[in-house]
Design a protein around this motif. Structure first.
Motif, PDB file in Angstrom:
ATOM      1  N   PHE A  56       1.261  -0.926   0.115  1.00 56.21           N
ATOM      2  CA  PHE A  56       0.146  -0.149   0.157  1.00 56.21           C
ATOM      3  C   PHE A  56       0.861   1.226   0.172  1.00 56.21           C
ATOM      4  O   PHE A  56       1.781   1.199   0.578  1.00 56.21           O
ATOM      5  N   TYR A  57       0.690   2.531  -0.370  1.00 59.31           N
ATOM      6  CA  TYR A  57       1.096   3.538  -0.819  1.00 59.31           C
ATOM      7  C   TYR A  57      -0.567   4.838  -0.083  1.00 59.31           C
ATOM      8  O   TYR A  57      -1.190   4.764   0.052  1.00 59.31           O
ATOM      9  N   LEU A  58       0.357   5.369   0.928  1.00 66.51           N
ATOM     10  CA  LEU A  58      -0.641   6.116   1.885  1.00 66.51           C
ATOM     11  C   LEU A  58      -0.740   7.881   1.254  1.00 66.51           C
ATOM     12  O   LEU A  58       0.520   8.453   1.472  1.00 66.51           O
ATOM     13  N   TYR A  59      -1.822   8.077   1.233  1.00 62.90           N
ATOM     14  CA  TYR A  59      -1.753   9.239   0.615  1.00 62.90           C
ATOM     15  C   TYR A  59      -1.404  10.390   1.909  1.00 62.90           C
ATOM     16  O   TYR A  59      -2.377  10.663   2.881  1.00 62.90           O
ATOM     17  N   LYS A  60      -0.535  11.383   2.048  1.00 57.66           N
ATOM     18  CA  LYS A  60      -0.611  12.032   2.835  1.00 57.66           C
ATOM     19  C   LYS A  60       0.261  13.039   2.077  1.00 57.66           C
ATOM     20  O   LYS A  60       0.823  13.556   1.473  1.00 57.66           O
ATOM     21  N   GLU A  61      -0.112  15.314   2.625  1.00 62.21           N
ATOM     22  CA  GLU A  61       0.652  15.743   2.223  1.00 62.21           C
ATOM     23  C   GLU A  61       0.608  15.829   0.921  1.00 62.21           C
ATOM     24  O   GLU A  61       2.417  15.759   0.124  1.00 62.21           O
ATOM     25  N   GLU A  62      -0.920  15.486  -0.111  1.00 62.18           N
ATOM     26  CA  GLU A  62      -0.468  15.746  -1.485  1.00 62.18           C
ATOM     27  C   GLU A  62       0.494  15.149  -2.069  1.00 62.18           C
ATOM     28  O   GLU A  62       0.440  14.849  -3.402  1.00 62.18           O
ATOM     29  N   GLU A  63       0.807  13.805  -1.833  1.00 57.80           N
ATOM     30  CA  GLU A  63       1.056  12.740  -2.062  1.00 57.80           C
ATOM     31  C   GLU A  63       1.187  11.191  -1.392  1.00 57.80           C
ATOM     32  O   GLU A  63       0.831  11.046  -0.431  1.00 57.80           O
ATOM     33  N   LEU A  64       1.734  10.332  -2.616  1.00 54.87           N
ATOM     34  CA  LEU A  64       1.655   8.869  -1.543  1.00 54.87           C
ATOM     35  C   LEU A  64       2.672   8.341  -0.930  1.00 54.87           C
ATOM     36  O   LEU A  64       4.536   7.831  -1.402  1.00 54.87           O
ATOM     37  N   ILE A  65       2.903   7.841   0.466  1.00 54.92           N
ATOM     38  CA  ILE A  65       4.026   7.707   0.787  1.00 54.92           C
ATOM     39  C   ILE A  65       3.905   6.174   0.892  1.00 54.92           C
ATOM     40  O   ILE A  65       2.951   5.234   1.334  1.00 54.92           O
ATOM     41  N   LEU A  66       4.977   5.413   1.028  1.00 54.34           N
ATOM     42  CA  LEU A  66       4.844   4.048   1.291  1.00 54.34           C
ATOM     43  C   LEU A  66       4.779   3.663   2.745  1.00 54.34           C
ATOM     44  O   LEU A  66       4.664   3.993   3.442  1.00 54.34           O
ATOM     45  N   GLY A  67       3.016   2.384   2.437  1.00 59.00           N
ATOM     46  CA  GLY A  67       2.729   1.712   3.743  1.00 59.00           C
ATOM     47  C   GLY A  67       3.322   0.557   3.845  1.00 59.00           C
ATOM     48  O   GLY A  67       4.617  -0.069   3.188  1.00 59.00           O
ATOM     49  N   GLY A  81      -0.547  11.331 -10.108  1.00 54.38           N
ATOM     50  CA  GLY A  81      -0.120  11.664 -11.102  1.00 54.38           C
ATOM     51  C   GLY A  81       0.760  10.786 -11.466  1.00 54.38           C
ATOM     52  O   GLY A  81       1.245  10.854 -13.423  1.00 54.38           O
ATOM     53  N   SER A  82       1.866  11.185 -11.167  1.00 53.02           N
ATOM     54  CA  SER A  82       3.363  10.251 -11.648  1.00 53.02           C
ATOM     55  C   SER A  82       3.293   8.785 -11.662  1.00 53.02           C
ATOM     56  O   SER A  82       2.787   7.463 -11.224  1.00 53.02           O
ATOM     57  N   GLY A  83       3.696   8.051 -12.711  1.00 51.97           N
ATOM     58  CA  GLY A  83       4.366   6.025 -12.486  1.00 51.97           C
ATOM     59  C   GLY A  83       2.150   5.439 -12.748  1.00 51.97           C
ATOM     60  O   GLY A  83       1.124   6.465 -12.351  1.00 51.97           O
ATOM     61  N   VAL A  84       2.088   4.050 -12.241  1.00 54.94           N
ATOM     62  CA  VAL A  84       1.041   3.662 -12.285  1.00 54.94           C
ATOM     63  C   VAL A  84       0.197   3.891 -10.994  1.00 54.94           C
ATOM     64  O   VAL A  84      -1.152   3.906 -10.869  1.00 54.94           O
ATOM     65  N   CYS A  85       1.634   3.787 -10.113  1.00 54.51           N
ATOM     66  CA  CYS A  85       0.154   4.221  -8.561  1.00 54.51           C
ATOM     67  C   CYS A  85      -0.369   5.915  -8.875  1.00 54.51           C
ATOM     68  O   CYS A  85      -1.581   5.748  -8.300  1.00 54.51           O
ATOM     69  N   GLY A  86       0.961   6.942  -9.208  1.00 52.56           N
ATOM     70  CA  GLY A  86      -0.315   8.272  -9.088  1.00 52.56           C
ATOM     71  C   GLY A  86      -0.825   8.538 -10.121  1.00 52.56           C
ATOM     72  O   GLY A  86      -1.431   9.415 -10.523  1.00 52.56           O
ATOM     73  N   THR A  87      -1.361   7.723 -10.734  1.00 57.56           N
ATOM     74  CA  THR A  87      -2.537   7.654 -12.257  1.00 57.56           C
ATOM     75  C   THR A  87      -2.888   7.189 -11.603  1.00 57.56           C
ATOM     76  O   THR A  87      -4.247   7.928 -11.338  1.00 57.56           O
ATOM     77  N   ALA A  88      -3.824   6.036 -11.181  1.00 59.29           N
ATOM     78  CA  ALA A  88      -4.196   5.626  -9.769  1.00 59.29           C
ATOM     79  C   ALA A  88      -5.133   6.383  -8.934  1.00 59.29           C
ATOM     80  O   ALA A  88      -6.144   6.839  -8.463  1.00 59.29           O
TER      81      ALA A  88
END
Length: 166
Positions: A56-67, A81-88
């Motif tokens: 999981f990547y968790l949304y924090k401070e307007e970005e995804l942080i490794l969980g 918006g970056s990469g596959v995770c950011g696009t999803a």
């Protein structure tokens, strides 16, 4: 906790019914959302064939942080918006990528990964994070994976309240 064993079946729907049933049992008594995400990633890594990363990547401070995750060390921050995770995360839509090398802007945390599925975690119209699963095999994921992994995420989101921001 019951013993969870890998099953062999040619029917992917039976597999996912088994996976999701085990997830429900695994998280039923635990109140801590982070512990549940950790066990959920472990369950995916244990039971799914032909994957090399689940987490999981968790949304924090307007970005995804490794969980919580299982697999090799990973990228720790991903821009929306970056990469596959950011696009999803940006589109609120599951991304099924047959060949990550053909995906514009793919972020190669592990060069062994060849295909990927990313399911956004949305509650009350807000992004919580994403479930990310990688495979060393091209074309590993399909519409059945999408359908049942979206149910997997639903089970997690409906079980206990995950903070909208942690």
């Amino acid at each position: 906790m019951n013993r969870i064993e890998k099953i062999t079946t040619e029917d992917p729907k039976k597999f996912y019914d088994y996976l999701n049933l085990n997830l429900k049992g695994l998280i039923a008594e635990e109140k801590d959302w982070l512990a549940n995400l950790a066990n959920a990633s472990g369950l995916l890594y244990l039971l799914m064939d032909n994957i090399n990363w689940a987490g999981f990547y968790l949304y924090k401070e307007e970005e995804l942080i490794l969980g919580p995750f299982q697999g090799k060390p990973a990228c720790t921050r991903i821009e929306i918006g970056s990469g596959v995770c950011g696009t999803a995360a940006n589109t609120f839509e599951t991304q099924v990528v047959e060949d990550v090398n053909a995906f514009p802007g793919h972020i190669a945390c592990d060069p062994d990964s060849q295909s990927e599925i990313v399911v956004p975690m949305i509650r009350e119209g807000k992004l919580i994070g994403v479930l990310d699963i990688d495979s060393p095999i091209k074309n590993r994921f399909n519409e059945i994976d999408r359908e049942y992994l979206e149910k997997f995420v639903e089970i997690i989101l409906n079980h206990r309240e995950i903070p909208l921001s942690y």
